[in-house]
Design a protein around this motif. Sequence first.
Motif, PDB file in Angstrom:
ATOM      1  N   SER A  68       0.854  -1.189   0.000  1.00  0.00           N
ATOM      2  CA  SER A  68       0.000   0.000   0.000  1.00  0.00           C
ATOM      3  C   SER A  68       0.886   1.234   0.000  1.00  0.00           C
ATOM      4  CB  SER A  68      -0.920   0.012   1.227  1.00  0.00           C
ATOM      5  OG  SER A  68      -1.629   1.240   1.307  1.00  0.00           O
ATOM      6  N   PHE A  69       0.504   2.212  -0.814  1.00  0.00           N
ATOM      7  CA  PHE A  69       1.247   3.468  -0.880  1.00  0.00           C
ATOM      8  C   PHE A  69       0.494   4.611  -0.203  1.00  0.00           C
ATOM      9  CE2 PHE A  69       2.971   0.908  -4.327  1.00  0.00           C
ATOM     10  CZ  PHE A  69       4.336   1.041  -4.111  1.00  0.00           C
ATOM     11  N   GLY A  70      -0.384   4.286   0.722  1.00  0.00           N
ATOM     12  CA  GLY A  70      -1.036   5.296   1.523  1.00  0.00           C
ATOM     13  C   GLY A  70      -2.332   5.804   0.926  1.00  0.00           C
ATOM     14  N   THR A  71      -2.943   6.739   1.646  1.00  0.00           N
ATOM     15  CA  THR A  71      -4.261   7.243   1.277  1.00  0.00           C
ATOM     16  C   THR A  71      -4.231   8.063   0.003  1.00  0.00           C
ATOM     17  OG1 THR A  71      -4.854   7.323   3.622  1.00  0.00           O
ATOM     18  CG2 THR A  71      -6.238   8.562   2.095  1.00  0.00           C
ATOM     19  N   ASN A  72      -3.211   8.905  -0.164  1.00  0.00           N
ATOM     20  CA  ASN A  72      -3.224   9.873  -1.256  1.00  0.00           C
ATOM     21  C   ASN A  72      -2.100   9.688  -2.269  1.00  0.00           C
ATOM     22  OD1 ASN A  72      -5.466  11.643  -0.354  1.00  0.00           O
ATOM     23  ND2 ASN A  72      -4.146  11.903   1.416  1.00  0.00           N
ATOM     24  N   ARG A 113       3.540   5.904 -10.579  1.00  0.00           N
ATOM     25  CA  ARG A 113       3.368   6.143 -11.996  1.00  0.00           C
ATOM     26  C   ARG A 113       3.063   4.829 -12.728  1.00  0.00           C
ATOM     27  NH1 ARG A 113       5.544  11.187 -13.150  1.00  0.00           N
ATOM     28  NH2 ARG A 113       5.961  10.650 -15.303  1.00  0.00           N
ATOM     29  N   PRO A 114       2.427   4.891 -13.913  1.00  0.00           N
ATOM     30  CA  PRO A 114       2.057   3.668 -14.628  1.00  0.00           C
ATOM     31  C   PRO A 114       3.232   2.749 -14.900  1.00  0.00           C
ATOM     32  CG  PRO A 114       0.954   5.562 -15.594  1.00  0.00           C
ATOM     33  CD  PRO A 114       1.914   6.100 -14.578  1.00  0.00           C
ATOM     34  N   GLU A 115       4.355   3.325 -15.321  1.00  0.00           N
ATOM     35  CA  GLU A 115       5.515   2.482 -15.638  1.00  0.00           C
ATOM     36  C   GLU A 115       6.081   1.816 -14.389  1.00  0.00           C
ATOM     37  OE1 GLU A 115       7.054   6.849 -15.622  1.00  0.00           O
ATOM     38  OE2 GLU A 115       5.223   5.730 -16.108  1.00  0.00           O
ATOM     39  N   HIS A 116       5.976   2.504 -13.243  1.00  0.00           N
ATOM     40  CA  HIS A 116       6.457   1.913 -11.998  1.00  0.00           C
ATOM     41  C   HIS A 116       5.516   0.803 -11.527  1.00  0.00           C
ATOM     42  CE1 HIS A 116       8.524   6.044 -11.153  1.00  0.00           C
ATOM     43  NE2 HIS A 116       9.149   5.341 -12.072  1.00  0.00           N
ATOM     44  N   LEU A 159      -0.916  -9.014  -1.371  1.00  0.00           N
ATOM     45  CA  LEU A 159      -2.188  -8.307  -1.336  1.00  0.00           C
ATOM     46  C   LEU A 159      -1.869  -6.844  -1.600  1.00  0.00           C
ATOM     47  CD1 LEU A 159      -5.242  -8.326  -0.688  1.00  0.00           C
ATOM     48  CD2 LEU A 159      -4.632  -7.970   1.702  1.00  0.00           C
ATOM     49  N   TRP A 160      -2.362  -6.307  -2.709  1.00  0.00           N
ATOM     50  CA  TRP A 160      -1.966  -4.972  -3.178  1.00  0.00           C
ATOM     51  C   TRP A 160      -3.181  -4.058  -3.186  1.00  0.00           C
ATOM     52  CZ3 TRP A 160       0.919  -4.306  -8.530  1.00  0.00           C
ATOM     53  CH2 TRP A 160       1.306  -2.966  -8.681  1.00  0.00           C
ATOM     54  N   LYS A 161      -3.111  -3.004  -2.392  1.00  0.00           N
ATOM     55  CA  LYS A 161      -4.163  -1.981  -2.387  1.00  0.00           C
ATOM     56  C   LYS A 161      -3.861  -1.015  -3.517  1.00  0.00           C
ATOM     57  CE  LYS A 161      -6.348   1.510   0.536  1.00  0.00           C
ATOM     58  NZ  LYS A 161      -6.434   2.080   1.901  1.00  0.00           N
ATOM     59  N   ILE A 162      -4.629  -1.106  -4.588  1.00  0.00           N
ATOM     60  CA  ILE A 162      -4.306  -0.395  -5.820  1.00  0.00           C
ATOM     61  C   ILE A 162      -5.109   0.882  -5.942  1.00  0.00           C
ATOM     62  CG2 ILE A 162      -4.451  -0.492  -8.334  1.00  0.00           C
ATOM     63  CD1 ILE A 162      -3.712  -3.371  -8.239  1.00  0.00           C
ATOM     64  N   LYS A 163      -4.423   1.932  -6.418  1.00  0.00           N
ATOM     65  CA  LYS A 163      -5.050   3.201  -6.762  1.00  0.00           C
ATOM     66  C   LYS A 163      -4.656   3.541  -8.196  1.00  0.00           C
ATOM     67  CE  LYS A 163      -5.245   6.408  -3.781  1.00  0.00           C
ATOM     68  NZ  LYS A 163      -4.941   7.481  -2.812  1.00  0.00           N
ATOM     69  N   PRO A 164      -5.292   4.518  -8.819  1.00  0.00           N
ATOM     70  CA  PRO A 164      -4.900   4.885 -10.181  1.00  0.00           C
ATOM     71  C   PRO A 164      -3.455   5.314 -10.223  1.00  0.00           C
ATOM     72  CG  PRO A 164      -6.931   5.998  -9.535  1.00  0.00           C
ATOM     73  CD  PRO A 164      -6.346   5.377  -8.303  1.00  0.00           C
ATOM     74  N   PRO A 165      -2.698   4.916 -11.239  1.00  0.00           N
ATOM     75  CA  PRO A 165      -1.301   5.346 -11.330  1.00  0.00           C
ATOM     76  C   PRO A 165      -1.188   6.849 -11.428  1.00  0.00           C
ATOM     77  CG  PRO A 165      -1.781   3.591 -12.920  1.00  0.00           C
ATOM     78  CD  PRO A 165      -3.090   4.064 -12.368  1.00  0.00           C
ATOM     79  N   GLU A 166      -0.106   7.399 -10.888  1.00  0.00           N
ATOM     80  CA  GLU A 166       0.169   8.834 -10.987  1.00  0.00           C
ATOM     81  C   GLU A 166       0.245   9.232 -12.451  1.00  0.00           C
ATOM     82  OE1 GLU A 166       0.836  12.611  -9.735  1.00  0.00           O
ATOM     83  OE2 GLU A 166       0.529  10.909  -8.415  1.00  0.00           O
ATOM     84  N   GLY A 167      -0.470  10.294 -12.803  1.00  0.00           N
ATOM     85  CA  GLY A 167      -0.433  10.774 -14.180  1.00  0.00           C
ATOM     86  C   GLY A 167      -1.479  10.146 -15.070  1.00  0.00           C
ATOM     87  N   ASP A 168      -2.242   9.145 -14.573  1.00  0.00           N
ATOM     88  CA  ASP A 168      -3.269   8.511 -15.373  1.00  0.00           C
ATOM     89  C   ASP A 168      -4.493   9.416 -15.408  1.00  0.00           C
ATOM     90  OD1 ASP A 168      -5.692   6.838 -15.885  1.00  0.00           O
ATOM     91  OD2 ASP A 168      -4.173   5.294 -16.148  1.00  0.00           O
ATOM     92  N   VAL A 169      -4.811   9.961 -16.583  1.00  0.00           N
ATOM     93  CA  VAL A 169      -5.935  10.882 -16.695  1.00  0.00           C
ATOM     94  C   VAL A 169      -7.188  10.159 -17.149  1.00  0.00           C
ATOM     95  CG1 VAL A 169      -6.790  12.935 -17.865  1.00  0.00           C
ATOM     96  CG2 VAL A 169      -4.389  12.802 -17.164  1.00  0.00           C
ATOM     97  N   ASP A 207       9.884  11.247 -13.376  1.00  0.00           N
ATOM     98  CA  ASP A 207      10.421  10.645 -14.613  1.00  0.00           C
ATOM     99  C   ASP A 207      11.810  10.080 -14.392  1.00  0.00           C
ATOM    100  OD1 ASP A 207       8.148  11.295 -16.048  1.00  0.00           O
ATOM    101  OD2 ASP A 207       8.936  13.240 -16.702  1.00  0.00           O
ATOM    102  N   GLU A 208      12.559  10.674 -13.452  1.00  0.00           N
ATOM    103  CA  GLU A 208      13.935  10.233 -13.217  1.00  0.00           C
ATOM    104  C   GLU A 208      14.023   9.025 -12.272  1.00  0.00           C
ATOM    105  OE1 GLU A 208      13.087  13.578 -12.914  1.00  0.00           O
ATOM    106  OE2 GLU A 208      13.713  13.849 -14.997  1.00  0.00           O
ATOM    107  N   THR A 209      12.921   8.686 -11.620  1.00  0.00           N
ATOM    108  CA  THR A 209      12.932   7.578 -10.669  1.00  0.00           C
ATOM    109  C   THR A 209      13.179   6.261 -11.386  1.00  0.00           C
ATOM    110  OG1 THR A 209      11.393   8.715  -9.197  1.00  0.00           O
ATOM    111  CG2 THR A 209      11.588   6.329  -8.932  1.00  0.00           C
TER     112      THR A 209
END
Length: 427
Positions: A243-247, A251-254, A270-280, A365-367
Amino acid sequence: MSTPKKHVVLFPFTSKGHIAGFLSFASRLHRILPHATITLVSTPRNVAALRAAAAAPFLDFHALRFDPAEHGLPPGGESQDEIFPPLLIPLYEAFETLQPAFDDFVASTAAAAARVVVISDVFVAWTGEVARRHGSQVPKYMLYQYGLPAAGAANDGSGGRADRRFLDRQLAHGNNTDAVLVNAVAEPEPAGLAMLRRTLRVLPVWPIGPLSRDRRDAATEPTDDTVLRWMDTQPPGSVLYISFGTNSMIRPEHMLELAAALESSGRCFLWKIKPPEGDVAGLNGGATTPSSYNRWLAEGFEERVILAHPSTAAFLSHCGWSSVLESMAHGVPVIGWLLTAEQFHNVMVLEGLGVCVEVARGNTDETVVERRRVAEVVKMVMGETAKADDMRRRVQEVRTMMVDAWKEEGGSSFEASQAFLEAMKLK
């Protein structure tokens, strides 16, 4: 004629994590001060949810009028859990408009009580202005729910100018506080506590953590039966919780790299999934709306319930402070994928304690996220290796420190809470 009661007013910021910390603190206060009135203040939607959940039978609630539409927020947008990340700063700023309503509430409370104490979240530090207007009868305290160094200064300055301006305003309001309470335990991080006290200088600092729930509490909380039934079928210590937290979002590639690494590791997860960063548009192929956004959230996945389950072996986390405390409180080693702010320091502390391995950092992008490295760390932390055995031993030692901190005989957090109550003149 009876003597007016003492009254503690709690004002958390409006997110599940922040409110949960205040609820835990309220429970501790009630055990120590059973005859004091304790009121949690929030907006109507949050108060209604807390009342419906019967979060704490001893706790009073007060709702301040708040209309999200007046601030350009979507319907129901009274919590950072209910809105998109780009609207967080407008929500923070909208909460600053609650000051007059809160002032009226404090005035009426002070007229009916022998002693009123206001304890607020750092994100509503403007409550100090209200308390000051009512003089010495209403002292004001700040409860920080971040790691120790983050409590003494602003975050790392990431984000836009609006973020910076809002934080600067809250830091200025912080000068009106009489003391600082910190959701931390003194023993695991004495250096951080000493640094915070040096930074705040004359302000008293009381570490009263951990404000988290233990295994017995977690076992009674509602969660998704399907999830728990699946976890019940897994061997003890065999599941990786992610889990990457509430907010936070990655990113999609990550996300794709992480998925490939998990498949390569061969471990249950068990993965708590949210929309990837930058996904519009959303990965579901449609426009991202509040309703489709909510479908990404693993409804009912309570972090503490999963971490308390005996099948959980490790926690891949962004290492936000609340997540760190929950993981330590339940004796679960951490794999750190830190994204921003105080998380970088949190990982440093955890690695120093020997309970965490960092696998990635950043969300730009550099990550660089290497699936081979992620898979290797997952297998190492969850496997039967000397490193894994050492991490499991050390995390149990930290868990013991956290349990001992609230023992009535010599517990550091218990003693700090007593000093705090005496300073508040509630005892």
